[in-house]
Design an enzyme around this catalytic site. Structure first.
Site, PDB file in Angstrom:
ATOM      1  N   CYS A  93       0.665  -1.279  -0.143  1.00  0.00           N
ATOM      2  CA  CYS A  93       0.113  -0.004   0.193  1.00  0.00           C
ATOM      3  C   CYS A  93       0.782   1.500   0.448  1.00  0.00           C
ATOM      4  CB  CYS A  93      -1.197  -0.188   0.897  1.00  0.00           C
ATOM      5  SG  CYS A  93      -2.569   0.950   1.141  1.00  0.00           S
ATOM      6  N   HIS A 111      -3.291  -5.721   2.091  1.00  0.00           N
ATOM      7  CA  HIS A 111      -2.400  -5.320   2.934  1.00  0.00           C
ATOM      8  C   HIS A 111      -2.745  -6.631   3.980  1.00  0.00           C
ATOM      9  CE1 HIS A 111      -2.097  -1.496   4.158  1.00  0.00           C
ATOM     10  NE2 HIS A 111      -3.573  -1.641   2.946  1.00  0.00           N
ATOM     11  N   GLU A 146      -0.380  -8.373   5.789  1.00  0.00           N
ATOM     12  CA  GLU A 146       0.196  -8.092   7.133  1.00  0.00           C
ATOM     13  C   GLU A 146      -1.611  -8.709   7.863  1.00  0.00           C
ATOM     14  OE1 GLU A 146       0.355  -5.910   4.975  1.00  0.00           O
ATOM     15  OE2 GLU A 146      -0.462  -3.931   5.929  1.00  0.00           O
TER      16      GLU A 146
HETATM   17  N1  GLN Z   1      -3.389   6.350   1.177  1.00  0.00           N
HETATM   18  C1  GLN Z   1      -2.294   6.142   1.595  1.00  0.00           C
HETATM   19  C2  GLN Z   1      -0.862   7.119   0.950  1.00  0.00           C
HETATM   20  O1  GLN Z   1      -1.049   7.430   0.560  1.00  0.00           O
HETATM   21  C3  GLN Z   1      -1.805   4.825   1.393  1.00  0.00           C
HETATM   22  C4  GLN Z   1      -2.998   4.099   2.182  1.00  0.00           C
HETATM   23  C5  GLN Z   1      -2.301   2.578   3.168  1.00  0.00           C
HETATM   24  O2  GLN Z   1      -1.211   2.317   3.474  1.00  0.00           O
HETATM   25  N2  GLN Z   1      -3.275   1.634   3.852  1.00  0.00           N
HETATM   26  O3  GLN Z   1       0.285   6.542   1.020  1.00  0.00           O
END
Ligand code: GLN
Length: 201
Positions: free
Chosen positions: A81, A180, A182
């Site tokens: 992410c 994710h 994790e």
């Molecule tokens: N929107 C977040 C970002 O721009 C990422 C979101 C997340 O890691 N759950 O870093």
């Protein structure tokens, strides 16, 4: 056999969850926030969180150059992410001052799914990982708009309005997912990464 030492970049984000998942996957996992701690690891995870904050803290903690150097030296790195955003060479809808590492030749769109919904779940099959699709959890997640040469697409969303979107990629020793693993107790991706680290060290 003891597992490889894998660091989780502990500037911001879901560090504890990745340490737990890596430990469950057989690694000797530890948080890393200083250059000398980075020297001791054979692999690195960049967690989910907020990429603009991680970018800022990478500069404050003087981790940017050491991480870029290790990546250039072949260090296996897995970003989920926000970590995927930090591994992208180009970011769309980012903040003008955010900057990633010298990572994967790809363009990611930040908060890509978030225009419709903040978070959602969908099955995602990841090639090279057996046992069926992941129950993928996306939280204000990026997707990959374009991949450059040498980047392997490992997974796409297969259902719903985002069907076809690229959400898992690999370039050499660099691995990234929009979702994710994790957070769901499914250790297959962390095992895959531990295998990659073992093969590289
Ligand atoms: N929107 C977040 C970002 O721009 C990422 C979101 C997340 O890691 N759950 O870093």
């Amino acid at each position: 056999m003891s597992g490889p030492t894998i660091g989780v970049l502990a500037l911001q984000g879901d560090v504890r969850e990745h340490v737990a998942a890596l430990t469950g996957a057989g690694a000797d996992a530890r948080p890393v926030r200083r250059p000398e701690e980075l020297d001791a690891v054979h692999g690195l995870v960049i967690p989910g969180g907020e990429s603009t904050t991680i970018s800022k803290l990478a500069d404050i903690f003087e981790m940017r150059e050491p991480i870029d150097k290790r990546i250039a030296g072949g260090l296996p790195v897995y970003g989920s992410c926000a970590g995927m955003i930090m591994l992208a060479r180009e970011v769309l809808d980012g903040r003008p001052d955010q900057r990633g590492f010298d990572g994967i030749a790809m363009t990611v769109r930040r908060n890509a799914f978030g225009r419709q919904v903040d978070s959602f779940e969908a099955p995602v099959a990841v090639s090279g990982v057996e046992g069926g699709p992941f129950h993928a959890v996306f939280i204000r997640a990026p997707w990959v708009e374009r991949v450059g040469e040498g980047v392997e697409v490992l997974g796409t969303v297969t259902e719903g309005p985002a069907a076809g979107r690229i959400v898992a990629v690999r370039q050499g020793n660099l691995l990234a997912t929009s979702f994710h693993p994790e957070l769901t107790g499914d250790l297959r991706l962390h095992r895959y990464f531990v295998g990659l680290v073992r093969a590289a060290s």
